[in-house]
Scaffold this motif. Sequence first.
Motif, PDB file in Angstrom:
ATOM      1  N   ARG A  18       0.836  -1.197   0.000  1.00  0.00           N
ATOM      2  CA  ARG A  18       0.000   0.000   0.000  1.00  0.00           C
ATOM      3  C   ARG A  18       0.872   1.249   0.000  1.00  0.00           C
ATOM      4  O   ARG A  18       2.013   1.224   0.432  1.00  0.00           O
ATOM      5  N   LYS A  19       0.301   2.341  -0.486  1.00  0.00           N
ATOM      6  CA  LYS A  19       1.030   3.609  -0.450  1.00  0.00           C
ATOM      7  C   LYS A  19       0.927   4.217   0.936  1.00  0.00           C
ATOM      8  O   LYS A  19      -0.151   4.234   1.546  1.00  0.00           O
ATOM      9  N   TYR A  20       2.033   4.720   1.422  1.00  0.00           N
ATOM     10  CA  TYR A  20       2.015   5.446   2.677  1.00  0.00           C
ATOM     11  C   TYR A  20       1.413   6.822   2.439  1.00  0.00           C
ATOM     12  O   TYR A  20       1.632   7.446   1.402  1.00  0.00           O
ATOM     13  N   GLU A  21       0.663   7.294   3.424  1.00  0.00           N
ATOM     14  CA  GLU A  21       0.069   8.626   3.281  1.00  0.00           C
ATOM     15  C   GLU A  21       1.140   9.709   3.385  1.00  0.00           C
ATOM     16  O   GLU A  21       1.110  10.691   2.645  1.00  0.00           O
ATOM     17  N   LEU A  22       2.105   9.527   4.310  1.00  0.00           N
ATOM     18  CA  LEU A  22       3.082  10.588   4.555  1.00  0.00           C
ATOM     19  C   LEU A  22       4.473  10.008   4.771  1.00  0.00           C
ATOM     20  O   LEU A  22       4.683   9.168   5.643  1.00  0.00           O
ATOM     21  N   CYS A  23       5.414  10.484   3.973  1.00  0.00           N
ATOM     22  CA  CYS A  23       6.814  10.089   4.082  1.00  0.00           C
ATOM     23  C   CYS A  23       7.662  11.346   4.268  1.00  0.00           C
ATOM     24  O   CYS A  23       7.182  12.464   4.096  1.00  0.00           O
ATOM     25  N   ARG A  96      12.052   8.151  -6.169  1.00  0.00           N
ATOM     26  CA  ARG A  96      12.033   6.923  -5.376  1.00  0.00           C
ATOM     27  C   ARG A  96      10.722   6.791  -4.597  1.00  0.00           C
ATOM     28  O   ARG A  96      10.174   5.692  -4.445  1.00  0.00           O
ATOM     29  N   ALA A  97      10.233   7.921  -4.106  1.00  0.00           N
ATOM     30  CA  ALA A  97       9.052   7.894  -3.236  1.00  0.00           C
ATOM     31  C   ALA A  97       7.732   7.851  -4.005  1.00  0.00           C
ATOM     32  O   ALA A  97       6.688   7.589  -3.406  1.00  0.00           O
ATOM     33  N   LYS A  98       7.771   8.111  -5.286  1.00  0.00           N
ATOM     34  CA  LYS A  98       6.534   8.270  -6.045  1.00  0.00           C
ATOM     35  C   LYS A  98       5.628   7.052  -5.958  1.00  0.00           C
ATOM     36  O   LYS A  98       4.402   7.176  -5.860  1.00  0.00           O
ATOM     37  N   ASP A  99       6.212   5.865  -5.995  1.00  0.00           N
ATOM     38  CA  ASP A  99       5.413   4.644  -5.963  1.00  0.00           C
ATOM     39  C   ASP A  99       5.058   4.198  -4.551  1.00  0.00           C
ATOM     40  O   ASP A  99       4.249   3.289  -4.378  1.00  0.00           O
ATOM     41  N   GLU A 100       5.657   4.839  -3.551  1.00  0.00           N
ATOM     42  CA  GLU A 100       5.431   4.424  -2.170  1.00  0.00           C
ATOM     43  C   GLU A 100       4.580   5.397  -1.368  1.00  0.00           C
ATOM     44  O   GLU A 100       3.948   4.992  -0.388  1.00  0.00           O
ATOM     45  N   CYS A 101       4.559   6.673  -1.752  1.00  0.00           N
ATOM     46  CA  CYS A 101       4.030   7.709  -0.868  1.00  0.00           C
ATOM     47  C   CYS A 101       3.059   8.643  -1.585  1.00  0.00           C
ATOM     48  O   CYS A 101       3.330   9.083  -2.712  1.00  0.00           O
ATOM     49  N   HIS A 102       1.962   8.970  -0.912  1.00  0.00           N
ATOM     50  CA  HIS A 102       1.053   9.996  -1.419  1.00  0.00           C
ATOM     51  C   HIS A 102       1.644  11.390  -1.239  1.00  0.00           C
ATOM     52  O   HIS A 102       1.511  12.248  -2.112  1.00  0.00           O
ATOM     53  N   TRP A 103       2.252  11.638  -0.080  1.00  0.00           N
ATOM     54  CA  TRP A 103       2.852  12.931   0.224  1.00  0.00           C
ATOM     55  C   TRP A 103       4.260  12.702   0.776  1.00  0.00           C
ATOM     56  O   TRP A 103       4.499  11.727   1.492  1.00  0.00           O
ATOM     57  N   VAL A 104       5.178  13.628   0.450  1.00  0.00           N
ATOM     58  CA  VAL A 104       6.552  13.550   0.950  1.00  0.00           C
ATOM     59  C   VAL A 104       6.961  14.918   1.468  1.00  0.00           C
ATOM     60  O   VAL A 104       6.858  15.922   0.756  1.00  0.00           O
ATOM     61  N   SER A 105       7.425  14.953   2.703  1.00  0.00           N
ATOM     62  CA  SER A 105       7.970  16.179   3.289  1.00  0.00           C
ATOM     63  C   SER A 105       9.477  16.203   3.071  1.00  0.00           C
ATOM     64  O   SER A 105      10.164  15.203   3.294  1.00  0.00           O
ATOM     65  N   PHE A 106       9.984  17.349   2.628  1.00  0.00           N
ATOM     66  CA  PHE A 106      11.423  17.544   2.453  1.00  0.00           C
ATOM     67  C   PHE A 106      11.887  18.520   3.530  1.00  0.00           C
ATOM     68  O   PHE A 106      11.526  19.698   3.512  1.00  0.00           O
ATOM     69  N   MET A 107      12.660  18.017   4.473  1.00  0.00           N
ATOM     70  CA  MET A 107      13.046  18.827   5.617  1.00  0.00           C
ATOM     71  C   MET A 107      14.354  18.308   6.198  1.00  0.00           C
ATOM     72  O   MET A 107      14.821  17.224   5.842  1.00  0.00           O
ATOM     73  N   ASP A 108      14.937  19.100   7.098  1.00  0.00           N
ATOM     74  CA  ASP A 108      16.196  18.745   7.736  1.00  0.00           C
ATOM     75  C   ASP A 108      15.946  18.184   9.127  1.00  0.00           C
ATOM     76  O   ASP A 108      14.857  18.377   9.708  1.00  0.00           O
ATOM     77  N   VAL A 109      16.956  17.541   9.709  1.00  0.00           N
ATOM     78  CA  VAL A 109      16.765  16.892  11.002  1.00  0.00           C
ATOM     79  C   VAL A 109      16.775  17.876  12.165  1.00  0.00           C
ATOM     80  O   VAL A 109      16.554  17.455  13.311  1.00  0.00           O
ATOM     81  N   ASP A 110      16.998  19.156  11.907  1.00  0.00           N
ATOM     82  CA  ASP A 110      16.858  20.154  12.976  1.00  0.00           C
ATOM     83  C   ASP A 110      15.558  20.932  12.825  1.00  0.00           C
ATOM     84  O   ASP A 110      15.382  21.986  13.438  1.00  0.00           O
ATOM     85  N   GLU A 111      14.625  20.403  12.040  1.00  0.00           N
ATOM     86  CA  GLU A 111      13.335  21.057  11.797  1.00  0.00           C
ATOM     87  C   GLU A 111      12.201  20.149  12.288  1.00  0.00           C
ATOM     88  O   GLU A 111      12.151  18.971  11.928  1.00  0.00           O
ATOM     89  N   PHE A 112      11.295  20.730  13.075  1.00  0.00           N
ATOM     90  CA  PHE A 112      10.239  19.957  13.725  1.00  0.00           C
ATOM     91  C   PHE A 112       8.892  20.638  13.508  1.00  0.00           C
ATOM     92  O   PHE A 112       8.725  21.815  13.848  1.00  0.00           O
ATOM     93  N   PHE A 113       7.925  19.886  12.962  1.00  0.00           N
ATOM     94  CA  PHE A 113       6.566  20.417  12.826  1.00  0.00           C
ATOM     95  C   PHE A 113       5.956  20.629  14.204  1.00  0.00           C
ATOM     96  O   PHE A 113       6.151  19.826  15.119  1.00  0.00           O
TER      97      PHE A 113
END
Length: 318
Positions: A18-23, A96-113
């Motif tokens: 299945r596709k992941y909703e968020l990667c 790479r993520a296109k077939d696995e994920c509906h949405w992909v966040s591009f962020m750094d490891v010092d960034e937190f939602f």
Amino acid sequence: MPSVAKISNLVSHGKSRRKYELCVCTMVWNQASAIREWITYHAWLGVERWFVYDNNSDDAIDDVIQELENENFNVTRHLWPWIKTQEAGFSHCALRAKDECHWVSFMDVDEFFYFPYSTRGHQSFRNLGYAGPNSLRTLVSNLSMSSSRSGGSNIGEIRTTCHSFGPSGLKSRPTQGVTVGYTCRLQSPERHKSIVRPDALDKTLLNVVHHFHLKKGFKYLNLPESVAVINHYKYQVWEVFRAKFYRRVATYVVDWGENQNEGSRDRAPGLGREAVEPPDWPRRFCEVFDTGLRDFVLSNLADFSTGLLPWEVKSALD
């Protein structure tokens, strides 16, 4: 070593059909000490899959990622040896993520939602009050469904404002992690980061790290700051921050030891080209005390009996 990255024959490493909703996709250099907190926290918010592009780290981050995999976090490390090619790496990750994920966040490891309290006008995004588990995944899922009901799924990118935090008076690394330790920031936001739909991206996959070019017919959405922001722990204690002088991963970001673009917003204001700690560094970049994410983390993620946070538990057991 080949001079270009091949984008053909990408192999899916997902654990489910299945596709992941968020990667999430990130590129790192020597972030072994930071990545556990970042992944654990965003897993609580609903991220299901991580693509970690490793730009020649030598701090045993592969061991940390293997530990996280063993703990059932769906994270994979991809070697990306080319220096100053973050944009190309993110384009590669989008494919790479296109077939696995509906949405992909591009962020750094010092960034937190972070989800502050919503106002009445933003109930369409989430309910009033503190966000609960899986809130970030629910947000992107709801936006997808909302677009479909309105006659077309034309939102291809979600942009979230970043607030930059300073050392907050600290002189050594915060023992409970960045989300708890750093509590003072600049007043005005700096830049934004994006969550994208891979199928909405322009075929060129052009990006400037913070956002991609979209196909014709797709548009971006700016999230109001009352709905969500990103806490960017950009100016940490000096022992962490000084690494920024030596090598950067983005193509358009200058290495700070070089005599180039000295007026760039990427550089830390007031610093020259030498990695010499200013006497007042712990007090810099502090205009607004903001304990929102700290209070949220301590209230929702700390163990009831021990008070330890999930990323502290591993350290306590070692």
